[in-house]
Design a protein around this motif. Structure first.
Motif, PDB file in Angstrom:
ATOM      1  N   LEU A 135       0.829  -1.210   0.000  1.00  0.00           N
ATOM      2  CA  LEU A 135       0.000   0.000   0.000  1.00  0.00           C
ATOM      3  C   LEU A 135       0.859   1.255   0.000  1.00  0.00           C
ATOM      4  N   ILE A 136       1.959   1.236   0.746  1.00  0.00           N
ATOM      5  CA  ILE A 136       2.875   2.379   0.753  1.00  0.00           C
ATOM      6  C   ILE A 136       3.449   2.597  -0.649  1.00  0.00           C
ATOM      7  N   ILE A 137       3.889   1.522  -1.303  1.00  0.00           N
ATOM      8  CA  ILE A 137       4.446   1.620  -2.660  1.00  0.00           C
ATOM      9  C   ILE A 137       3.395   2.135  -3.638  1.00  0.00           C
ATOM     10  N   LEU A 138       2.178   1.599  -3.550  1.00  0.00           N
ATOM     11  CA  LEU A 138       1.095   2.016  -4.438  1.00  0.00           C
ATOM     12  C   LEU A 138       0.725   3.473  -4.219  1.00  0.00           C
ATOM     13  N   ALA A 139       0.678   3.895  -2.958  1.00  0.00           N
ATOM     14  CA  ALA A 139       0.342   5.286  -2.650  1.00  0.00           C
ATOM     15  C   ALA A 139       1.373   6.244  -3.234  1.00  0.00           C
ATOM     16  N   ILE A 140       2.642   5.906  -3.095  1.00  0.00           N
ATOM     17  CA  ILE A 140       3.717   6.775  -3.592  1.00  0.00           C
ATOM     18  C   ILE A 140       3.732   6.805  -5.116  1.00  0.00           C
ATOM     19  N   SER A 141       3.550   5.660  -5.745  1.00  0.00           N
ATOM     20  CA  SER A 141       3.603   5.610  -7.206  1.00  0.00           C
ATOM     21  C   SER A 141       2.398   6.261  -7.873  1.00  0.00           C
TER      22      SER A 141
ATOM     23  N   ASN B  33       0.813  12.932   6.798  1.00  0.00           N
ATOM     24  CA  ASN B  33      -0.485  13.272   6.238  1.00  0.00           C
ATOM     25  C   ASN B  33      -0.557  13.003   4.737  1.00  0.00           C
ATOM     26  N   ASP B  34       0.537  13.213   4.019  1.00  0.00           N
ATOM     27  CA  ASP B  34       0.541  12.965   2.577  1.00  0.00           C
ATOM     28  C   ASP B  34       0.270  11.495   2.280  1.00  0.00           C
ATOM     29  N   ILE B  35       0.949  10.603   3.013  1.00  0.00           N
ATOM     30  CA  ILE B  35       0.737   9.166   2.826  1.00  0.00           C
ATOM     31  C   ILE B  35      -0.678   8.786   3.230  1.00  0.00           C
ATOM     32  N   LYS B  36      -1.162   9.343   4.330  1.00  0.00           N
ATOM     33  CA  LYS B  36      -2.509   9.035   4.800  1.00  0.00           C
ATOM     34  C   LYS B  36      -3.564   9.434   3.778  1.00  0.00           C
ATOM     35  N   MET B  37      -3.418  10.613   3.193  1.00  0.00           N
ATOM     36  CA  MET B  37      -4.398  11.072   2.210  1.00  0.00           C
ATOM     37  C   MET B  37      -4.319  10.243   0.932  1.00  0.00           C
ATOM     38  N   ALA B  38      -3.117   9.856   0.536  1.00  0.00           N
ATOM     39  CA  ALA B  38      -2.958   9.012  -0.648  1.00  0.00           C
ATOM     40  C   ALA B  38      -3.595   7.645  -0.423  1.00  0.00           C
ATOM     41  N   LEU B  39      -3.396   7.074   0.767  1.00  0.00           N
ATOM     42  CA  LEU B  39      -4.011   5.790   1.096  1.00  0.00           C
ATOM     43  C   LEU B  39      -5.534   5.901   1.136  1.00  0.00           C
ATOM     44  N   LYS B  40      -6.032   7.038   1.597  1.00  0.00           N
ATOM     45  CA  LYS B  40      -7.482   7.253   1.641  1.00  0.00           C
ATOM     46  C   LYS B  40      -8.063   7.261   0.233  1.00  0.00           C
ATOM     47  N   ARG B  41      -7.347   7.910  -0.705  1.00  0.00           N
ATOM     48  CA  ARG B  41      -7.841   7.967  -2.080  1.00  0.00           C
ATOM     49  C   ARG B  41      -7.791   6.592  -2.749  1.00  0.00           C
TER      50      ARG B  41
END
Length: 322
Positions: free
Chosen positions: A44-50, A295-303
């Motif tokens: 999920l971290i990799i997917l959120a960043i990419s 917060n950036d990672i959290k918002m990306a994971l939320k989307r």
């Protein structure tokens, strides 16, 4: 016991954590849960960043690489242990044992080097903020990761080739849940003096070097933060490296604790249990540490997931929580 040439060894026995049959389902369930959390959390971290263009920065580039390495790191040991429990067999072939050890050394080394690279990234971001993007350019970021991979692979090749020259006794029992380098050397029937010299020299150089770099980077970071006059400015500066400092402390403290405890107690079983901390527990916690404080990672994971953010923290600057 009569020595046998290592090339003629067909299999080893991984003794694992416990011989008690009633504990095997509990151990299986516990490690399967931790493994799945580790894999899906880091994916999920990799997917959120990419998937988020505004996360395509040096800090998150290194974080994505760390998440990938953590998945591979855990995958070198846990699946085989789960298979052994499920099949009620402790056997691992000689070739599989050497292969497991080879990849374990690679990914454990990469974990250390990437943590050091991330510490340098935070050092540049806080101590030289005006030149950050010029220094941490795409070429340098790629080069740092490439050097980390190259160093880890060469180190692993060296250690593996040193083990291949050893002779082992018949029916070798490894008091661990994976083929760990130090255990393999200790169980050899032939002379291991050269192996020990190479192993400990490499540990001092390839682990001590990055650790020294991390300590130096954070000494400069703390010095820079102390020179900031406002309390809010100090908090913002510290928040940019709090998550990374937590991961570094967790990884190195647990790793050091494993080897200090094994040296003090001389108990292989205790060492195996303690090894879980840095081989399984730390990679599992890394996604939580980075996502809950960022917060950036959290918002990306939320989307990505469509789920609400659990902790409604105030919006922070983009570089928060590396």
């Amino acid at each position: 016991m009569k020595p046998a040439n290592a090339t003629r060894m067909s299999e080893f026995l991984l003794l694992g954590f416990s011989e008690e049959p009633e504990l095997q389902p509990l151990i299986f369930g516990l490690f399967l849960s931790m493994y799945l959390i580790t894999v899906f959390g880091n994916l999920l971290i990799i997917l959120a960043i990419s998937s988020e263009s505004h996360l395509h920065t040096p800090m998150y580039f290194f974080l994505a690489n760390l998440s990938l390495v953590d998945i591979c790191f855990t995958s070198t040991t846990v699946p085989k242990m789960l298979w052994n429990i499920q099949s009620q067999s402790k056997v691992i072939t000689y070739a599989s044992c050497i292969t497991q050890m080879y990849f374990f050394i690679i990914f454990s080394g990469l974990d250390i080097y990437l943590l050091a690279v991330m510490a340098y990234d935070r050092f540049v971001a806080i101590c030289q903020p005006l030149h950050y993007m010029a220094i941490m350019n795409t070429r340098l970021c790629g080069l740092l990761v490439l050097v980390s991979w190259t160093t880890s692979v060469l180190h692993s090749l060296l250690q593996t080739s040193m083990v291949l020259r050893l002779s082992f006794c018949t029916e070798v029992e490894i008091p661990h849940f994976f083929c760990e380098l130090n255990q393999m050397v200790q169980l050899a029937c032939s002379d291991t003096f050269l192996n020990n010299v190479v192993m400990y020299f490499a540990a001092m150089l390839l682990a001590g070097g990055p650790l020294t770099g991390i300590l130096y980077s954070y000494s400069k970071i703390v010095s820079s933060i102390c020179r900031i006059s406002s309390a809010q400015g100090k908090y913002k500066a510290f928040s940019t490296c709090a998550s990374h400092l937590s991961v570094v402390s967790l990884f190195f403290c647990t790793s050091l604790g494993v080897y200090l405890s094994s040296a003090a107690t001389q108990s292989s079983h205790s060492s195996a249990v303690a090894s879980v901390m840095y081989t399984v527990f730390t990679p599992m916690l890394n996604p939580f540490i980075y996502s809950l404080r960022n917060n950036d990672i959290k918002m990306a994971l939320k989307r990505i997931t469509g789920a609400p953010v659990i902790l409604g923290l105030k919006m922070c600057p983009r570089l928060q929580g590396s």
